[in-house]
Design an enzyme around this catalytic site. Sequence first.
Site, PDB file in Angstrom:
ATOM      1  N   HIS A   1      -4.059  -0.628 -15.928  1.00  0.00           N
ATOM      2  CA  HIS A   1      -4.164   0.145 -17.168  1.00  0.00           C
ATOM      3  C   HIS A   1      -2.800   0.736 -17.504  1.00  0.00           C
ATOM      4  O   HIS A   1      -1.990   1.000 -16.615  1.00  0.00           O
ATOM      5  CB  HIS A   1      -5.205   1.258 -16.998  1.00  0.00           C
ATOM      6  CG  HIS A   1      -5.511   2.010 -18.253  1.00  0.00           C
ATOM      7  ND1 HIS A   1      -6.091   1.425 -19.354  1.00  0.00           N
ATOM      8  CD2 HIS A   1      -5.310   3.314 -18.583  1.00  0.00           C
ATOM      9  CE1 HIS A   1      -6.247   2.341 -20.301  1.00  0.00           C
ATOM     10  NE2 HIS A   1      -5.778   3.486 -19.861  1.00  0.00           N
TER      11      HIS A   1
ATOM     12  N   CYS B   1      -5.673  -1.392 -23.909  1.00  0.00           N
ATOM     13  CA  CYS B   1      -4.611  -0.480 -23.459  1.00  0.00           C
ATOM     14  C   CYS B   1      -3.212  -1.044 -23.679  1.00  0.00           C
ATOM     15  O   CYS B   1      -2.349  -0.395 -24.281  1.00  0.00           O
ATOM     16  CB  CYS B   1      -4.830  -0.067 -22.012  1.00  0.00           C
ATOM     17  SG  CYS B   1      -4.656  -1.382 -20.782  1.00  0.00           S
TER      18      CYS B   1
ATOM     19  N   HIS C   1      -3.890   6.586 -25.008  1.00  0.00           N
ATOM     20  CA  HIS C   1      -4.298   5.272 -24.513  1.00  0.00           C
ATOM     21  C   HIS C   1      -5.589   4.829 -25.171  1.00  0.00           C
ATOM     22  O   HIS C   1      -6.253   5.591 -25.871  1.00  0.00           O
ATOM     23  CB  HIS C   1      -4.424   5.288 -22.981  1.00  0.00           C
ATOM     24  CG  HIS C   1      -5.572   6.092 -22.452  1.00  0.00           C
ATOM     25  ND1 HIS C   1      -6.342   5.661 -21.413  1.00  0.00           N
ATOM     26  CD2 HIS C   1      -6.076   7.289 -22.821  1.00  0.00           C
ATOM     27  CE1 HIS C   1      -7.281   6.560 -21.142  1.00  0.00           C
ATOM     28  NE2 HIS C   1      -7.127   7.557 -21.979  1.00  0.00           N
TER      29      HIS C   1
END
Length: 157
Positions: free
Chosen positions: A121, A71, A133
Site C-alpha cells: 500500500h 492507492c 490515500h
Amino acid sequence: MTARTGVSALLSRVGATSALTAAAMAIPALLPGFGSQAEAATLSVKALNIAASKKGSPYKYGAAGPKRFDCSGLVLYSYKRAGKKLPRTAASQYNKSHHLSASHRKVGDLVFFHYGRSVYHVGIYAGHNKIWHSPKPGTKVRLEKIWTRSVWYGRVS
C-alpha cells in the site's frame, strides 16, 4: 537589496495567507544551490494538494483517476499532475523513490506499507502522522492516521 529585505518586501506584498508559497518560490532565487531541494519540495506539496483535492473519490482497483483511484493510482495521478512521472504499482513506486527514515520524512513524501519485504500500500504524507490515500474497496480517498509502524518512506525527486 539584501536577501532578508527582499523576502520581507515580498511577504508584505503577498499577505499572510500565501507567505509559505511565496517563500518556497523566493528562496531558490535568493540562495544559490537551494533550487533543486526547493523544487522537489514544491513538487511534493503540489502532489499532496492534488491528492487532497480528490477527497471522497471512490476506490476502484486498477484505477488511476481522474474520478476513481486505487492507492498507487492516486499517487501516480497526483505526481503526474504535479509534473513527475512515476511507475504504476506501489512496489515500483517504492523502488523509484529515494528511501529515508521517519525522522527525515516531509509533507508530500510517500509512505509505503509493507509486510516483510513486500510493499502492499502507498499514500502521500500530510504531516502529523497522517496520509492521503485510497484505502480499499468500499472506501473513498481520505486523510487518515498511519495505523502501523510497518512503513517505509520515500521521496520523489
